[in-house]
Scaffold this motif. Structure first.
Motif, short mmCIF file in Angstrom:
data_model
loop_
_atom_site.label_atom_id
_atom_site.label_comp_id
_atom_site.label_asym_id
_atom_site.label_seq_id
_atom_site.Cartn_x
_atom_site.Cartn_y
_atom_site.Cartn_z
N ARG A 95 0.84 -1.22 0.00
CA ARG A 95 0.00 0.00 0.00
C ARG A 95 0.86 1.25 0.00
NH1 ARG A 95 -3.28 -2.68 3.83
NH2 ARG A 95 -2.22 -1.54 5.46
N GLN A 96 1.90 1.24 0.83
CA GLN A 96 2.77 2.41 0.90
C GLN A 96 3.44 2.66 -0.45
OE1 GLN A 96 4.68 3.22 4.47
NE2 GLN A 96 6.39 4.32 3.57
N GLN A 97 3.91 1.61 -1.10
CA GLN A 97 4.55 1.77 -2.41
C GLN A 97 3.54 2.27 -3.44
OE1 GLN A 97 7.95 1.54 -2.87
NE2 GLN A 97 7.31 2.67 -4.68
N ARG A 98 2.30 1.80 -3.36
CA ARG A 98 1.26 2.27 -4.28
C ARG A 98 1.00 3.76 -4.07
NH1 ARG A 98 -2.86 -1.37 -3.33
NH2 ARG A 98 -4.18 0.05 -2.16
N ILE A 99 0.99 4.20 -2.83
CA ILE A 99 0.83 5.62 -2.53
C ILE A 99 1.99 6.42 -3.12
CG2 ILE A 99 0.83 7.36 -0.68
CD1 ILE A 99 -0.62 5.20 1.07
N LEU A 100 3.22 5.95 -2.87
CA LEU A 100 4.40 6.66 -3.37
C LEU A 100 4.40 6.75 -4.89
CD1 LEU A 100 7.10 5.19 -0.97
CD2 LEU A 100 6.23 7.55 -1.00
N ASP A 101 4.09 5.65 -5.56
CA ASP A 101 4.07 5.66 -7.03
C ASP A 101 2.99 6.60 -7.56
OD1 ASP A 101 6.08 3.76 -6.98
OD2 ASP A 101 4.75 2.06 -7.41
N THR A 102 1.82 6.55 -6.95
CA THR A 102 0.71 7.42 -7.38
C THR A 102 1.05 8.88 -7.12
OG1 THR A 102 -0.89 5.66 -6.91
CG2 THR A 102 -1.75 7.91 -7.06
N ALA A 103 1.58 9.17 -5.95
CA ALA A 103 1.94 10.55 -5.60
C ALA A 103 3.00 11.08 -6.55
CB ALA A 103 2.42 10.63 -4.16
N ALA A 104 4.03 10.29 -6.81
CA ALA A 104 5.10 10.73 -7.71
C ALA A 104 4.54 11.05 -9.08
CB ALA A 104 6.19 9.66 -7.81
N ARG A 105 3.69 10.18 -9.59
CA ARG A 105 3.12 10.40 -10.92
C ARG A 105 2.25 11.65 -10.96
NH1 ARG A 105 -1.51 8.52 -12.28
NH2 ARG A 105 -1.50 6.82 -10.79
N LEU A 106 1.38 11.82 -9.96
CA LEU A 106 0.48 12.99 -9.95
C LEU A 106 1.24 14.28 -9.69
CD1 LEU A 106 -2.63 11.56 -8.04
CD2 LEU A 106 -2.36 11.91 -10.51
N PHE A 107 2.15 14.28 -8.72
CA PHE A 107 2.93 15.48 -8.45
C PHE A 107 3.76 15.89 -9.67
CE2 PHE A 107 3.25 14.44 -3.63
CZ PHE A 107 2.10 15.15 -3.36
N GLY B 41 1.99 19.09 -10.57
CA GLY B 41 2.60 20.02 -9.62
C GLY B 41 2.08 19.76 -8.22
N LEU B 42 2.84 20.20 -7.24
CA LEU B 42 2.50 19.92 -5.84
C LEU B 42 1.22 20.62 -5.40
CD1 LEU B 42 6.06 20.17 -4.28
CD2 LEU B 42 4.84 18.12 -5.00
N ALA B 43 1.08 21.86 -5.79
CA ALA B 43 -0.08 22.63 -5.32
C ALA B 43 -1.39 22.12 -5.90
CB ALA B 43 0.11 24.11 -5.67
N ALA B 44 -1.34 21.54 -7.08
CA ALA B 44 -2.57 21.10 -7.76
C ALA B 44 -3.05 19.73 -7.31
CB ALA B 44 -2.35 21.09 -9.27
N VAL B 45 -2.28 19.04 -6.51
CA VAL B 45 -2.65 17.69 -6.08
C VAL B 45 -2.96 17.71 -4.59
CG1 VAL B 45 -1.87 15.30 -5.87
CG2 VAL B 45 -1.18 16.67 -7.85
N ARG B 46 -4.16 17.23 -4.25
CA ARG B 46 -4.55 17.10 -2.85
C ARG B 46 -4.24 15.68 -2.38
NH1 ARG B 46 -10.19 17.49 -2.13
NH2 ARG B 46 -10.24 16.31 -4.06
N LEU B 47 -4.02 15.51 -1.10
CA LEU B 47 -3.79 14.17 -0.58
C LEU B 47 -4.99 13.27 -0.84
CD1 LEU B 47 -1.90 14.89 2.76
CD2 LEU B 47 -0.97 14.31 0.53
N ALA B 48 -6.19 13.84 -0.80
CA ALA B 48 -7.40 13.07 -1.11
C ALA B 48 -7.37 12.56 -2.55
CB ALA B 48 -8.64 13.93 -0.87
N ASP B 49 -6.82 13.35 -3.48
CA ASP B 49 -6.69 12.90 -4.87
C ASP B 49 -5.80 11.66 -4.95
OD1 ASP B 49 -8.12 15.18 -5.65
OD2 ASP B 49 -6.29 16.33 -6.07
N ILE B 50 -4.71 11.68 -4.19
CA ILE B 50 -3.78 10.55 -4.20
C ILE B 50 -4.44 9.32 -3.61
CG2 ILE B 50 -1.56 9.71 -3.34
CD1 ILE B 50 -0.68 12.72 -3.39
N ALA B 51 -5.13 9.49 -2.48
CA ALA B 51 -5.83 8.36 -1.85
C ALA B 51 -6.86 7.76 -2.81
CB ALA B 51 -6.50 8.81 -0.56
N ASP B 52 -7.62 8.62 -3.46
CA ASP B 52 -8.64 8.13 -4.41
C ASP B 52 -7.99 7.39 -5.57
OD1 ASP B 52 -10.56 9.27 -2.80
OD2 ASP B 52 -10.87 11.03 -4.10
#
Length: 149
Positions: A17-29, A33-44
């Motif tokens: 799960r943690q790796q899935r979060i990191l991969d998703t966050a890296a791709r979205l960020f 960009g950092l400001a345009a991505v909410r943590l809720a977006d990453i979780a979803d």
């Protein structure tokens, strides 16, 4: 009485799960960009309940640090050996190291550039350590007249 150690299957699922979060966050960020991505977006996007997400990362800063840290650790390992090499060999090694880093950590490198110089607290020392070695290699190459300034 000490609490029992987590079972291997639970530990493995948590790491996945943690790796899935990191991969998703890296791709979205990297893409938005950092400001345009909410943590809720990453979780979803990672298909996790928000409460589950927050057991892994309590803040965006902690998540950004976790995304960027492996790239910096690999960069330090790759460039540390170059400082003692002859200037031409060190510059060649530096270029090879950056190609390798780009290949293995492309999104993390994009994320680090998106921080606009405001790296999370725990990442700054790693970044500075890596940059010091890179600058030493480049200064030696410039003194050997391998580079134009």
């Amino acid at each position: 009485m000490a609490s029992p150690a987590p079972r291997p299957r639970i530990t493995h699922r948590r790491a996945e799960r943690q790796q899935r979060i990191l991969d998703t966050a890296a791709r979205l960020f990297a893409a938005r960009g950092l400001a345009a991505v909410r943590l809720a977006d990453i979780a979803d996007e990672a298909k996790l309940a928000r409460a589950t997400f927050y057991t892994h990362f309590r803040s965006k800063e902690a998540l950004v640090a976790a995304v960027v840290r492996p790239a910096l650790v690999d960069a330090i390992a790759a460039v540390k050996l170059l400082a003692s090499r002859p200037p031409r060999e060190a510059v060649d090694g530096l270029l090879s190291a950056f190609v390798m880093l780009w290949h293995h950590h492309g999104d993390a490198l994009r994320v680090s550039h998106r921080t606009e110089g405001r790296l999370p607290k725990g990442i700054r020392p790693l970044h500075d350590k890596m940059m010091n070695v890179v600058l030493r290699v480049l200064e030696r190459a410039a003194r050997a007249r391998l580079l134009r300034t």
